[in-house]
Design a protein around this motif. Structure first.
Motif, mmCIF file in Angstrom:
data_model
loop_
_atom_site.group_PDB
_atom_site.id
_atom_site.type_symbol
_atom_site.label_atom_id
_atom_site.label_comp_id
_atom_site.label_asym_id
_atom_site.label_seq_id
_atom_site.Cartn_x
_atom_site.Cartn_y
_atom_site.Cartn_z
ATOM 1 N N GLY A 1 16.644 17.016 -1.234
ATOM 2 C CA GLY A 1 16.731 17.696 0.075
ATOM 3 C C GLY A 1 16.025 16.824 1.167
ATOM 4 O O GLY A 1 14.795 15.896 0.990
ATOM 5 N N LYS A 2 15.890 17.250 2.535
ATOM 6 C CA LYS A 2 15.294 16.530 3.381
ATOM 7 C C LYS A 2 13.935 16.689 3.635
ATOM 8 O O LYS A 2 13.136 15.904 4.023
ATOM 9 C CB LYS A 2 15.964 17.036 4.725
ATOM 10 N N ASP A 3 13.453 17.728 2.975
ATOM 11 C CA ASP A 3 12.126 18.052 2.943
ATOM 12 C C ASP A 3 11.380 16.956 2.104
ATOM 13 O O ASP A 3 10.070 16.714 2.266
ATOM 14 C CB ASP A 3 11.982 19.589 2.305
ATOM 15 N N LYS A 4 11.928 16.656 0.845
ATOM 16 C CA LYS A 4 11.588 15.447 0.139
ATOM 17 C C LYS A 4 11.308 14.303 0.929
ATOM 18 O O LYS A 4 10.237 13.687 0.640
ATOM 19 C CB LYS A 4 12.316 15.372 -1.090
ATOM 20 N N VAL A 5 12.108 13.858 1.751
ATOM 21 C CA VAL A 5 11.820 12.674 2.629
ATOM 22 C C VAL A 5 10.599 12.672 3.622
ATOM 23 O O VAL A 5 9.968 12.064 3.733
ATOM 24 C CB VAL A 5 13.125 12.297 3.376
ATOM 25 N N ASN A 6 10.707 14.155 4.089
ATOM 26 C CA ASN A 6 9.553 14.315 4.951
ATOM 27 C C ASN A 6 8.016 14.512 4.156
ATOM 28 O O ASN A 6 7.080 14.003 4.751
ATOM 29 C CB ASN A 6 9.646 15.755 5.580
ATOM 30 N N ALA A 7 8.446 14.812 2.899
ATOM 31 C CA ALA A 7 6.878 14.917 2.086
ATOM 32 C C ALA A 7 6.426 13.404 2.110
ATOM 33 O O ALA A 7 5.223 13.153 2.093
ATOM 34 C CB ALA A 7 7.013 15.689 0.591
ATOM 35 N N ALA A 8 7.578 12.584 1.804
ATOM 36 C CA ALA A 8 7.077 11.282 1.636
ATOM 37 C C ALA A 8 6.644 10.536 2.905
ATOM 38 O O ALA A 8 5.465 9.968 2.701
ATOM 39 C CB ALA A 8 8.456 10.517 0.977
ATOM 40 N N LEU A 9 7.320 10.653 4.202
ATOM 41 C CA LEU A 9 6.702 10.172 5.196
ATOM 42 C C LEU A 9 5.303 10.739 5.527
ATOM 43 O O LEU A 9 4.525 9.999 6.066
ATOM 44 C CB LEU A 9 7.790 10.708 6.358
ATOM 45 N N ARG A 10 5.065 11.975 5.124
ATOM 46 C CA ARG A 10 3.890 12.582 5.513
ATOM 47 C C ARG A 10 2.668 11.871 4.656
ATOM 48 O O ARG A 10 1.631 11.681 5.151
ATOM 49 C CB ARG A 10 3.726 14.167 5.165
ATOM 50 N N ALA A 11 2.997 11.591 3.167
ATOM 51 C CA ALA A 11 2.191 11.103 2.550
ATOM 52 C C ALA A 11 1.807 9.696 2.988
ATOM 53 O O ALA A 11 0.823 9.088 2.672
ATOM 54 C CB ALA A 11 2.761 10.870 1.189
ATOM 55 N N LEU A 12 2.731 9.010 3.645
ATOM 56 C CA LEU A 12 2.523 7.682 4.161
ATOM 57 C C LEU A 12 1.986 7.754 5.568
ATOM 58 O O LEU A 12 1.706 6.641 6.488
ATOM 59 C CB LEU A 12 3.882 6.778 4.246
ATOM 60 N N ASP B 1 0.891 -1.329 -0.144
ATOM 61 C CA ASP B 1 -0.082 0.062 -0.189
ATOM 62 C C ASP B 1 0.749 1.147 0.137
ATOM 63 O O ASP B 1 0.633 2.286 -0.851
ATOM 64 C CB ASP B 1 -1.004 -0.065 1.226
ATOM 65 N N GLU B 2 2.019 1.091 0.650
ATOM 66 C CA GLU B 2 2.844 2.458 0.829
ATOM 67 C C GLU B 2 3.637 2.569 -0.567
ATOM 68 O O GLU B 2 3.838 3.652 -1.013
ATOM 69 C CB GLU B 2 3.938 2.381 1.983
ATOM 70 N N ALA B 3 3.970 1.425 -1.220
ATOM 71 C CA ALA B 3 4.488 1.410 -2.325
ATOM 72 C C ALA B 3 3.731 2.050 -3.586
ATOM 73 O O ALA B 3 4.046 3.098 -4.151
ATOM 74 C CB ALA B 3 4.939 0.021 -2.891
#
Length: 329
Positions: A313-324, A109-111
């Protein structure tokens, strides 16, 4: 009037036939793999959506070159499509590396969320810009589990002394280094022979790939890791894509979406059966100790920070984590 109508119909059919194309898809994996399954479904969908005008031919087992070579060929317009592991696009479009960060995706589901949502669309745009190829479909192959021919592996200490083949991908190489060993980068086409000849002891790939490649013949032990959900995109040469008329472009995109949906279902329906089949063939499956806690800590703490810049950037990682729905870092 009849002869005129017949002539117009003949000319129309002749033009359609002249514009018809047999697209070639390079496929890294073998028959029975999730890559082949997605490729065959894409071929069927494209044929139907173009009323038989266009067809697709698959070339399995890297017949058209290594996976990274096919990215170059597609960028040059000398190859139409390629199905390949996401880590082989990362050198050409580094932001895609977010999908190869260890433990970023922890379920199918996360993928699906990351690849088919806004983040996935941004990565598609980036590959067009950076690599001259367009992602039109996503193969979901499951988690890459570790296999080897020497011993059961449950802890990081158990890894010591093993020679493990990995793709030529910096994030995956650094993940194994964080776990305490120096892996052996090697092309996919060389992997089976290297395992057979004991040049390396092990490798990691999804259950589906271990099955389709007959790795049970050269490997005995599996560690049920969940560090990397394997995603294998279908890419099309951007120049080839732009050469098509609007209707064909739309058909390619729609066929890719349908094939992506099919791939998720194929994984759900097939993975457990294949896992049981590997057990029946004598492979042994172990779970990592302590719920994989030590593996996760080493990989996320030692590897992730090194790649923040390359993936945007770290913000891209956080955007992904928020989406999940997960906590930001």
């Amino acid at each position: 009037m009849i002869s005129l109508a017949a002539g117009v119909l003949y000319l129309s059919l002749a033009v359609t036939q002249a514009n018809a194309k047999e697209f070639k898809i390079a496929v890294g994996d073998s028959s029975g793999s999730p890559q082949e399954a997605l490729g065959l479904h894409f071929a069927q969908e494209l044929k139907e959506r173009t009323q038989g005008k266009h067809s697709v031919r698959l070339f399995l087992n890297g017949q058209l070159g290594s996976e990274q070579d096919t990215v170059n060929d597609a960028a040059l317009g000398t190859l139409d499509f390629s199905l390949l592991a996401i880590n082989n696009i990362t050198p050409f479009s580094p932001s895609v590396g977010i999908l190869t960060l260890p433990y970023m995706m922890q379920s199918l589901d996360e993928a699906v969320e990351l690849t088919q949502g806004p983040i996935g669309q941004e990565l598609i745009d980036n590959t067009v810009r950076d690599a001259g190829v367009r992602i039109v479909g996503w193969t979901y192959s499951g988690f890459r589990v570790l296999s080897n021919s020497k011993k059961p592996v449950e802890t990081l200490d158990d890894l010591k002394g093993l020679l493990v083949r990995v793709p030529k991908n910096a994030i995956m190489i650094d993940t194994y280094k964080a776990w305490g060993i120096n892996p052996t980068p090697m092309a996919w086409s060389e992997t089976f022979a290297a395992l057979q000849q004991k040049v390396v002891d092990g490798q990691d790939n999804p259950y589906m790939t271990i099955h389709s490649m007959n790795f049970h013949e050269v490997q005995q032990y599996i560690t049920n890791l969940r560090y990397l959900f394997s995603i294998e995109p279908l890419i099309v040469s951007e120049s080839v894509f732009q050469d098509q008329d609007d209707a064909t472009q739309q058909a390619i995109l729609e066929a890719g979406k349908a094939a992506t949906e099919f791939s998720a279902g194929f994984l759900v329906e097939s993975e457990d059966r294949i896992k049981q089949g590997l057990l029946a063939k004598g492979m042994q499956i172990s779970e990592p100790a302590d719920g994989e806690k030590a593996w996760i800590e080493k990989a996320t703490q030692d590897v992730w920070p090194s790649y923040y810049d390359s993936i945007g950037g770290k913000d891209k990682v956080n955007a992904a984590l928020r989406a999940l729905g997960r906590d930001e870092i």
